[in-house]
Design a protein around this motif. Sequence first.
Motif, PDB file in Angstrom:
ATOM      1  N   ARG A  86      -4.524   5.866  -5.883  1.00 32.74           N
ATOM      2  CA  ARG A  86      -3.323   6.552  -5.412  1.00 32.74           C
ATOM      3  C   ARG A  86      -2.059   5.843  -5.872  1.00 32.74           C
ATOM      4  NH1 ARG A  86      -4.057   6.060  -0.195  1.00 32.74           N
ATOM      5  NH2 ARG A  86      -5.436   7.858  -0.138  1.00 32.74           N
ATOM      6  N   HIS A  87      -2.116   4.517  -5.981  1.00 34.69           N
ATOM      7  CA  HIS A  87      -0.914   3.758  -6.303  1.00 34.69           C
ATOM      8  C   HIS A  87      -0.821   3.365  -7.777  1.00 34.69           C
ATOM      9  CE1 HIS A  87       0.423   3.306  -2.152  1.00 34.69           C
ATOM     10  NE2 HIS A  87      -0.826   3.077  -1.822  1.00 34.69           N
ATOM     11  N   GLN A  97       3.574   5.921  -4.584  1.00 33.04           N
ATOM     12  CA  GLN A  97       2.344   6.667  -4.716  1.00 33.04           C
ATOM     13  C   GLN A  97       2.562   7.718  -5.796  1.00 33.04           C
ATOM     14  OE1 GLN A  97       0.482   8.010  -1.134  1.00 33.04           O
ATOM     15  NE2 GLN A  97       1.553   6.526   0.121  1.00 33.04           N
ATOM     16  N   ASN A 139      -7.308   3.909  -2.444  1.00 35.97           N
ATOM     17  CA  ASN A 139      -5.974   3.317  -2.317  1.00 35.97           C
ATOM     18  C   ASN A 139      -5.457   2.856  -3.677  1.00 35.97           C
ATOM     19  OD1 ASN A 139      -3.788   1.903  -0.572  1.00 35.97           O
ATOM     20  ND2 ASN A 139      -4.619   0.257  -1.840  1.00 35.97           N
ATOM     21  N   ARG A 194       2.277   2.344   5.306  1.00 33.73           N
ATOM     22  CA  ARG A 194       2.234   2.939   3.964  1.00 33.73           C
ATOM     23  C   ARG A 194       3.173   2.256   2.986  1.00 33.73           C
ATOM     24  NH1 ARG A 194       2.130   9.434   5.223  1.00 33.73           N
ATOM     25  NH2 ARG A 194       0.465   9.405   6.755  1.00 33.73           N
ATOM     26  N   CYS A 225      -0.451  -1.112  -9.671  1.00 40.07           N
ATOM     27  CA  CYS A 225       0.572  -0.458  -8.849  1.00 40.07           C
ATOM     28  C   CYS A 225       1.962  -1.046  -9.061  1.00 40.07           C
ATOM     29  CB  CYS A 225       0.209  -0.569  -7.374  1.00 40.07           C
ATOM     30  SG  CYS A 225       0.242  -2.264  -6.753  1.00 40.07           S
ATOM     31  N   ARG A 245       6.212   0.180  -3.851  1.00 40.27           N
ATOM     32  CA  ARG A 245       4.844   0.436  -4.315  1.00 40.27           C
ATOM     33  C   ARG A 245       4.613   1.948  -4.244  1.00 40.27           C
ATOM     34  NH1 ARG A 245      -0.812  -0.285  -2.030  1.00 40.27           N
ATOM     35  NH2 ARG A 245      -2.053  -0.985  -3.772  1.00 40.27           N
TER      36      ARG A 245
END
Length: 345
Positions: free
Chosen positions: A243-244, A294, A240, A287, A270, A292
């Motif tokens: 990904r951010h 991705q 996680n 999500r 992020c 924020r």
Amino acid sequence: MDVITELTHVVPYAVGLSLPVALVGAGLLYVLRQRSLATALTVLVLVPLLATLAGVLGVTGFMFGPQLTTVMVICTAVAVVTVPVAVLLGRSIARRSVWEREARARERAAEASRRELVAWISHDLRTPLAGIRAMAEALADGVVDEPSEVCDYAAHIRAETERLSGMVEDLFELSRITAGAVQLDFSAVPLRDVVSEAVAVENPLAQRRGIQLRTETSDWPVVTGSDPELARVVRNLLSNAIRHTPPEGSVVLAAGHDGAQAWLRVDDACGGIAPDELDRVFDVAFRGNKSRPQHDEAREPAGAGLGLAIARGLVQAHHGTITARNHGPGCRFEIRLPLSAAQRG
């Protein structure tokens, strides 16, 4: 006839003095309608007693004789017994009402999460399945016949298949957590080993995105838990965070302990989470929004929004807690777990 005459003489006085007390009680209940249920029940108990006493006072002409004294003693005794009972009963009913409202709210939230999950999963399953079908049809129809192209199509089919397999595995794990069917084999687990395994798995993804993945701990605690499940929790948090986090950013892991608890933190870059979304990041299929983002979604498709929900369920199964908050250039996810008996000693 004597009885009728007596009633004709008594009733106007009784009604004339008890009715205003009852009306005042009704008004008081209206004023206190926003107060606790125990307060309302107490007023309901006292109003009839006071109305009765007022009626008796009117009938006796406010002459304190044996009859009035007896009535006052009886009303006082009844009040001493019924008022505490009304307070206790009101609190009990209030607690039950609050519990029922919370249960209904949880049920509505769970139903909304299920609908959202079904919508997300339907979309996420449809996309890779459509790609697999299109590439399989191209191979079957001979549209693609060059060996290099065939290998490329096969690689894409394999990647999409692995993605589907991961989504199905997440759904299965989430269903076990929701049903309370997670069976953990507790033992002393060094967090160093868990973190090392998770970093080894997630580091290739971090390198492809140009993200630095590092740890900042020298004294790793030992916790009571199940190694595979804890490793999955850390992998989900790292995935996680990666990904951010934008390219050239960093994801930092740190661990330690205070008191009888160990803590593990994952800090990303992020840019932070909107305050109204911090309480929802662990919800199923949540999500977030564009606050924020991705990064690099074209190369690494987003997950189904189950990773953090699974992490929370597994941490709670370990009798621990997991929280999220904004910290520095990004977010901090912190896990707290019980220390092993040997390290506590």
